[in-house]
Scaffold this motif. Structure first.
Motif, PDB file in Angstrom:
ATOM      1  N   UNK A   1      17.980  47.558 112.208  1.00  0.00           N
ATOM      2  CA  UNK A   1      18.631  48.690 111.534  1.00  0.00           C
ATOM      3  C   UNK A   1      18.095  49.975 112.159  1.00  0.00           C
ATOM      4  N   UNK A   2      19.008  50.757 112.732  1.00  0.00           N
ATOM      5  CA  UNK A   2      18.641  52.021 113.388  1.00  0.00           C
ATOM      6  C   UNK A   2      19.047  53.166 112.471  1.00  0.00           C
TER       7      UNK A   2
ATOM      8  N   UNK B   1      19.068  59.259 121.276  1.00  0.00           N
ATOM      9  CA  UNK B   1      17.984  58.446 120.696  1.00  0.00           C
ATOM     10  C   UNK B   1      18.523  57.108 120.175  1.00  0.00           C
ATOM     11  N   UNK B   2      19.737  57.134 119.639  1.00  0.00           N
ATOM     12  CA  UNK B   2      20.373  55.884 119.188  1.00  0.00           C
ATOM     13  C   UNK B   2      20.559  54.940 120.388  1.00  0.00           C
ATOM     14  N   UNK B   3      21.070  55.483 121.504  1.00  0.00           N
ATOM     15  CA  UNK B   3      21.294  54.645 122.688  1.00  0.00           C
ATOM     16  C   UNK B   3      19.973  54.066 123.195  1.00  0.00           C
TER      17      UNK B   3
ATOM     18  N   UNK C   1      16.276  47.213 122.253  1.00  0.00           N
ATOM     19  CA  UNK C   1      16.486  45.928 121.551  1.00  0.00           C
ATOM     20  C   UNK C   1      17.113  44.905 122.484  1.00  0.00           C
ATOM     21  N   UNK C   2      18.125  45.331 123.260  1.00  0.00           N
ATOM     22  CA  UNK C   2      18.813  44.375 124.136  1.00  0.00           C
ATOM     23  C   UNK C   2      19.337  45.056 125.394  1.00  0.00           C
ATOM     24  N   UNK C   3      19.287  44.325 126.473  1.00  0.00           N
ATOM     25  CA  UNK C   3      19.905  44.792 127.724  1.00  0.00           C
ATOM     26  C   UNK C   3      21.135  43.950 128.044  1.00  0.00           C
ATOM     27  N   UNK C   4      21.436  42.997 127.162  1.00  0.00           N
ATOM     28  CA  UNK C   4      22.633  42.167 127.384  1.00  0.00           C
ATOM     29  C   UNK C   4      23.889  43.017 127.204  1.00  0.00           C
ATOM     30  N   UNK C   5      24.995  42.649 127.876  1.00  0.00           N
ATOM     31  CA  UNK C   5      26.220  43.432 127.690  1.00  0.00           C
ATOM     32  C   UNK C   5      26.684  43.405 126.235  1.00  0.00           C
ATOM     33  N   UNK C   6      27.066  44.580 125.744  1.00  0.00           N
ATOM     34  CA  UNK C   6      27.566  44.678 124.364  1.00  0.00           C
ATOM     35  C   UNK C   6      29.080  44.746 124.449  1.00  0.00           C
TER      36      UNK C   6
ATOM     37  N   UNK D   1      28.047  57.647 121.859  1.00  0.00           N
ATOM     38  CA  UNK D   1      26.955  56.885 122.480  1.00  0.00           C
ATOM     39  C   UNK D   1      27.271  55.392 122.445  1.00  0.00           C
ATOM     40  N   UNK D   2      27.854  54.936 121.329  1.00  0.00           N
ATOM     41  CA  UNK D   2      28.202  53.513 121.214  1.00  0.00           C
ATOM     42  C   UNK D   2      29.298  53.155 122.219  1.00  0.00           C
TER      43      UNK D   2
END
Ligand SMILES: NC(=O)c1ccc[n+]([C@@H]2O[C@H](COP(=O)([O-])OP(=O)(O)OC[C@H]3O[C@@H](n4cnc5c(N)ncnc54)[C@H](OP(=O)(O)O)[C@@H]3O)[C@@H](O)[C@H]2O)c1
Length: 338
Positions: A216-217, A225-227, A233-238, A253-254
């Motif tokens: 939870x961010x 900062x969110x990015x 947390x993850x470097x996998x493709x979202x 940013x998302x």
């Protein structure tokens, strides 16, 4: 002998464009073929209710009744109805879209978009569910029918091969503590996504972790900062971002965090209710709805009952408008004040 069906009821009416709500007497509708008439015992309040009142997006004909969520008792069956009986406790989404608004004492629904209240839920909890679960499911599982209409097109976890299909793939759910965000998190867990990253006020972090969020961010961070927090947390493709509610900074940013490539580049879609093209998905969701809650795959939203019956609705809508409602659904008992 059963009680006669009433012919008149109280409703909370918008008498004219932008005018304050008033309580008025209106007819009790009659169920048509495939419909049931329900005595409403709990009504869920939605942000869209104050928006429709204040903004008049449909250029409605007045007087006008709104309201989107109902839980109550079946009192009359329309022709051909065999799946429900008088006395059943049911819940459903009724809205200005389908002509079955809930801010009144009796409401109608088509039986295929309705379910019996799960044995482990109260009517108040049931009234917190319909729009939240429909909207979360529609966004994740409907297939886009054009560039801007439809959802992410994921395989639903209740269909063959759907449960756990997206194991070890990250997903972002923006606005996880909203009524819609919570079932979006729970559906994501059923799909296998991990990590499930969400944004909210951090006071709601434990609630969202109990729903299935892994991280939870703080929703008040800057986009940058969110990015950074997501990348830590993850470097996998979202591949999927579900935006229940966010601000422009985090939304952009998302979008940047979304992976591109594959058969299509990044796609942004918007969904509204169950239009005809999503009918099959809607019917399928309502068929499975009670079992999801009985198994604990889905959990009802926290609720708060607003006192005052139908007359209490405007003050509840004002609190939603002012952003004063956090991680809970406001519920009204329409028969509390006759
Ligand atoms: N497209 C459709 O068919 C459809 C259907 C229904 C609703 N909607 C829309 O979807 C949105 C959510 O509806 P809802 O009923 O789920 O809302 P809700 O539960 O009433 O929203 C309250 C929550 O919003 C959260 N919030 C407010 N600003 C936020 C931000 N900038 N970032 C993250 N979270 C934020 C708050 O989180 P914290 O307390 O944790 O800060 C609070 O828990 C509304 O805009 C609604 O109009 C669309």
């Amino acid at each position: 002998m059963s009680n006669p069906i009433p012919t008149k009821q109280k409703a909370l009416v918008i008498p004219a464009k932008h005018a304050p709500f008033v309580i008025a007497e209106v007819d009790v509708p009659k169920p048509g073929p495939g419909e049931i008439l329900v005595r409403e015992e709990a009504i869920g309040l939605n942000p869209a209710d104050w928006m429709v009142h204040d903004l008049d997006p449909f250029q409605s004909n007045y007087p006008f009744i709104i309201g989107m969520e109902t839980a109550g008792t079946v009192i009359q069956l329309g022709e051909g109805v065999t799946s429900f009986a008088v006395g059943d406790k049911v819940f459903f989404a009724g809205s200005v879209f389908n002509g079955h608004p809930s801010f009144r004492q009796y409401n109608l629904t088509a039986v295929e978009f309705c379910a019996k209240v799960p044995s482990n839920l109260t009517l108040d909890q049931a009234a917190s569910i319909p729009i939240a679960v429909e909207t979360a499911g529609l966004g994740l599982f409907s297939r886009p029918v054009n560039d801007a209409d439809g959802g992410a097109g994921l395989t639903p976890p209740w269909e063959e091969g759907g449960r756990g299909k997206y194991a070890d793939q990250p997903i972002l759910i923006l606005g996880g503590s909203t009524a819609i965000g919570q079932p979006a998190i729970q559906f994501s867990k059923m799909c296998g996504f991990s990590p499930i990253i969400t944004t909210a006020s951090l006071r709601n972090a434990e609630l969202l972790k109990s729903s299935g969020a892994t991280h939870v961010i703080d929703r008040n961070l800057s986009g940058a900062d969110f990015a950074a927090a997501v990348k830590a947390i993850t470097r996998d493709p979202i591949r999927i971002v579900y935006d229940a509610t966010s601000n422009a900074d985090i939304q952009l940013a998302a979008y940047d965090l979304l992976s591109s490539g594959g058969t299509a580049d990044k796609t942004v879609t918007f969904v509204v209710g169950f239009k005809e093209q999503f009918r099959e998905l809607g019917i399928s969701m309502w068929k499975h709805m009670p079992a999801w809650f009985e198994s604990g795959d889905l959990k009802p939203n926290n609720i708060e009952v607003v006192p005052g019956g139908l007359g209490g609705i405007p003050s509840g809508l004002e609190r939603l408008k002012n952003g004063e409602v956090s991680a809970r659904k406001l519920i009204v008992h329409p028969n509390e004040v006759a």
